[in-house]
Design an enzyme around this catalytic site. Structure first.
Site, mmCIF file in Angstrom:
data_model
loop_
_atom_site.group_PDB
_atom_site.id
_atom_site.type_symbol
_atom_site.label_atom_id
_atom_site.label_comp_id
_atom_site.label_asym_id
_atom_site.label_seq_id
_atom_site.Cartn_x
_atom_site.Cartn_y
_atom_site.Cartn_z
ATOM 1 N N CYS A 118 -3.511 -79.795 28.465
ATOM 2 C CA CYS A 118 -4.739 -79.874 29.272
ATOM 3 C C CYS A 118 -5.742 -78.744 29.028
ATOM 4 C CB CYS A 118 -4.412 -79.957 30.757
ATOM 5 S SG CYS A 118 -2.803 -80.609 31.138
ATOM 6 N N ARG A 164 8.694 -76.655 26.206
ATOM 7 C CA ARG A 164 9.040 -76.241 27.566
ATOM 8 C C ARG A 164 10.474 -75.758 27.614
ATOM 9 N NH1 ARG A 164 6.238 -81.241 30.886
ATOM 10 N NH2 ARG A 164 4.182 -80.924 29.969
ATOM 11 N N GLN A 200 3.634 -85.293 23.763
ATOM 12 C CA GLN A 200 3.089 -86.138 24.829
ATOM 13 C C GLN A 200 2.010 -87.036 24.253
ATOM 14 O OE1 GLN A 200 1.934 -82.847 27.551
ATOM 15 N NE2 GLN A 200 2.765 -84.194 29.112
ATOM 16 N N ASP A 215 -0.885 -87.815 25.215
ATOM 17 C CA ASP A 215 -1.724 -87.260 26.261
ATOM 18 C C ASP A 215 -3.173 -87.740 26.128
ATOM 19 O OD1 ASP A 215 -1.984 -85.709 28.452
ATOM 20 O OD2 ASP A 215 -1.548 -83.805 27.466
ATOM 21 N N HIS A 220 -7.133 -86.982 28.355
ATOM 22 C CA HIS A 220 -7.869 -86.516 29.523
ATOM 23 C C HIS A 220 -9.211 -87.227 29.575
ATOM 24 C CE1 HIS A 220 -4.903 -83.318 28.838
ATOM 25 N NE2 HIS A 220 -4.822 -83.355 30.151
ATOM 26 N N LYS A 279 -1.912 -89.450 42.449
ATOM 27 C CA LYS A 279 -1.507 -89.965 41.139
ATOM 28 C C LYS A 279 -0.808 -91.310 41.233
ATOM 29 C CE LYS A 279 3.028 -87.878 41.158
ATOM 30 N NZ LYS A 279 4.135 -87.364 40.387
ATOM 31 N N HIS A 334 -5.751 -86.793 34.098
ATOM 32 C CA HIS A 334 -4.711 -86.617 33.080
ATOM 33 C C HIS A 334 -3.941 -87.935 32.998
ATOM 34 C CE1 HIS A 334 -4.768 -82.145 33.778
ATOM 35 N NE2 HIS A 334 -5.126 -82.562 34.971
HETATM 36 ZN ZN ZN Z 1 -3.254 -82.885 31.358
#
Ligand code: ZN
Ligand code: ZN
Length: 654
Positions: free
Chosen positions: A348, A377, A395, A397, A399, A479, A525
């Site tokens: 992010c 992580r 991910q 991912d 945004h 979410k 996200h």
């Molecule tokens: Zn994010």
């Protein structure tokens, strides 16, 4: 961003019995699931009818009674049974092995476990003895009685029976009064309940001790090693049997085994360290198919691709708040020319850095930026599990930066995309959760109301049922979480769509509105697979390695009957390769063995080629799904495989 789906902490909450449960159910087992397993289909299953019955849960087999195998979350009765059986296990263990000390014994998705301090260790033989003792306790039908006591009284009684671990558990319980459950007058345990009324309410043929493993006290390597006994408990013997068949089936599908057998990936604890995935050529090729599909589709659906680094200055993570709120999952920083750098646990802030490098008016929004971003992580060494829980993963991912009145449209677009992506892999049943504003939250009431309404509106537009988790949202926004249902009825949390009122604030993001004034954009996200590695593991287990034609590492295997057809075989292989078909030739064994090997490797299409086929330019086709299906013209076979790959269908249609 602290996507909760990914932030799996091994936390101990107030009550030991519920605390550790969360820890376990988040590790690797698919989260709560109403498992409907077709028992008979499995019994008849030594043939491929098993595969069919299990691989297509939508197909209702005639005469097959589904046996629902509910999780403890889904059935209050089963929860009581599992809770109670855990205590019966502890009582039985101490009867047979009085030196064993009790620690925690939570229920888990489809059973329970109990941790004992017992340095001698338990053998499988010991488990049998303990199980026999459990039967005795059940037959005696002891009442299970609740008692409330003060903290001091609980401590006094614990000291009396000399159970030091229970004292620690008592310290962890923050609420009062302390509740104690007695089994008859012979034994008691700290617990919040609920339980069955008496031990006789447990069906003895419905319980089973399954295994024993080492586990550190409180998951901490510096603390003593305990003996964890796992068990399962059901209302009836029939349910237990169905569950055992389910476990067998799950074992057969285990992605770690299938992945190794098919040469897809490896995790090399010794050479490289735990939780790091090595994709081998076949697996990497599959990953390439998945990534290409994902990227192309995102471009078609109005996203832009971005690409960002793996590390950045520690300062960036301070601004984002991660070093304060997420440090447990982050690696130590490294020094580069007197500056600290952080390996990224999330993408992010990087996308935000890209946003901040531009200047946007309301006309430029929404911006949709996608990246297959690899993050790192920290996970404890004991908690890693195949591809499901790793230290480095990618991910899928994205945004979205948008105006407040664009939220509904954007969320709906994302839900459409979720359906399109997951549906392409055969996942068409979802469990949808909407999590709303928690007590502590950032952002105005107005923006929360607006956002929650937008999420509900989007779900309504999709006509999707959903479960509301009131107050379950993160402090920075509401979410939607989406779970998929796999071929044997397990649910897996994959997609997350998360609104964020916090990061735009922290990074002072802005756009210029109609009145030429600075405004904050809304940040969304979202991830659809969640993690590519984990999704690949789910995919492998869903198909038990028999992947759809479009992603199968080898689509067609050519098997010559004699070596006099070499020339034709080469031509077939060349023609197929020219059309993008992944083809290989295997010979040198008897045909039976060649076919068996191809089936073992789950290759979707085999072409058997003898003299006759060479003369007529045909192929005798055998599929993994249906066996021998007849002889087809070479050009025909090529066009069918090409069509299956293009349409991303599971099978080529012969
Ligand atoms: Zn994010
Ligand atoms: Zn209990």
């Amino acid at each position: 961003m602290f996507l909760r789906a990914f932030a799996r902490k091994t936390s101990y909450s107030a009550h030991a019995f519920t605390a550790a449960r969360r820890e376990v159910s988040s590790v690797s087992s698919p989260s709560s699931s109403s498992l409907v397993f077709r028992q008979k289909a499995v019994r008849d299953a030594k043939s491929s009818s098993l595969l069919k019955a299990v691989a297509d849960p939508s197909k209702e087999e005639v005469g097959v009674e589904p046996i629902p195998l509910l999780t403890s979350d889904e059935s209050e009765d089963l929860l009581k049974i599992r809770h109670s059986t855990a205590h019966i296990l502890a009582m039985a263990t101490q009867k047979v092995y009085p030196k064993a000390q009790c620690t925690i014994g939570p229920w888990i998705d489809r059973g329970f476990y109990y941790d004992f301090y017992y340095p001698d260790g338990f053998t499988d033989q010991d488990l049998k003895k303990i199980q026999k003792e459990m039967y005795k306790i059940i037959r005696k039908d002891y009442p299970i009685r609740r008692e409330e006591v003060s903290r001091e009284e609980a401590a006094r009684r614990i000291k009396e029976i000399n159970e030091p671990y229970k004292l620690e558990i008592l310290d962890m319980i923050k609420t009062e009064p302390i509740t104690i459950y007695h089994i008859g007058d012979e034994w008691w345990d700290l617990c919040a309940g609920p339980h069955v009324e008496s031990t006789g309410k447990i069906e003895q043929k419905g319980i089973k001790l399954e295994s024993v493993a080492g586990a550190y006290w409180r998951g901490d390597e510096t603390k003593p090693m305990l003996q964890r006994i796992y068990g399962t408990a059901w209302e009836t013997q029939e349910q237990l049997e169905a569950y055992e068949l389910f476990k067998e089936e799950a074992k057969r599908r285990d992605h770690r085994t299938v992945g190794k057998e098919m040469g897809l990936f490896s995790l090399q604890q010794e050479e490289a360290g735990g939780g790091l995935v090595f994709w081998h050529p076949k697996g990497a090729l599959m990953r390439h198919q998945i990534e290409t599909f994902w990227k192309d589709l995102h471009l078609q659906r109005g996203y832009d691709l971005v690409s960002t680094p793996h590390v950045a200055k520690g300062e960036l993570w301070k601004t984002s708040g991660h070093s304060d709120f997420y440090s447990e999952n982050m690696y130590q920083q490294m020094q580069v020319e007197e500056e600290s750098y952080q390996l990224k646990p999330m993408n992010c802030p990087f996308h935000i850095v890209v946003y901040k490098d531009g200047y946007y008016s309301y006309r430029d929004l929404p911006l949709r930026w996608a990246e297959l971003g690899t993050v790192y992580r920290y996970e404890r060494s004991g908690t890693m599990h195949g591809l499901f829980r790793v230290r480095g993963f990618t991910q899928d991912d994205a945004h979205v930066f948008c105006l407040p009145d664009q939220i509904t449209d954007e969320i709906t677009r994302i839900l459409d995309l979720v359906e399109e992506v997951l549906g392409t892999f055969g996942f068409k049943d979802y469990e949808v959760n909407l999590s709303t504003r928690p007590e502590k939250a950032v952002g105005s009431d107005e923006i929360w109301e607006r956002a929650e309404l937008a999420l509900r509106d989007s779900l309504k537009r999709k006509n999707w049922d959903y479960i509301v988790d009131d107050g379950g949202g993160a402090f920075y926004g509401p979410k939607i979480d989406i779970k998929i249902l796999d071929a044997i009825g397990r649910k897996w949390q994959c997609s997350t769509i998360q609104l964020d009122f916090n990061l735009p604030e922290r990074f002072d993001l802005s756009y210029i509105d109609q009145n030429n004034e600075k405004q904050r954009p809304i940040m969304i996200h979202r991830a659809i697979f969640g993690s590519l590695e984990r999704f690949f593991g789910i995919l492998t287990e869903n198909y038990a390695g028999a992947f759809p034609v479009w992603i199968a590492p080898v689509q067609v295997r050519l098997l010559p009957v004699t070596d006099t057809v070499d020339e034709y075989i080469q031509r077939v292989a060349n023609d197929m390769r020219a059309k993008g078909i992944r083809v290989e030739v295997k010979s040198g064994e008897r045909m039976k063995k060649l076919v068996r090997n191809a089936e073992k490797e789950k290759i979707p299409i085999m072409c058997i080629i003898g003299k006759e086929e060479a003369e007529n330019e045909t192929l005798a086709v055998r599929t993994y799904k249906s066996g021998d299906i007849g002889t087809f013209a070479l050009t025909d076979v090529i066009s069918k495989v090409v069509a299956a790959a293009e349409e991303k269908s599971e099978h080529a249609s012969f």
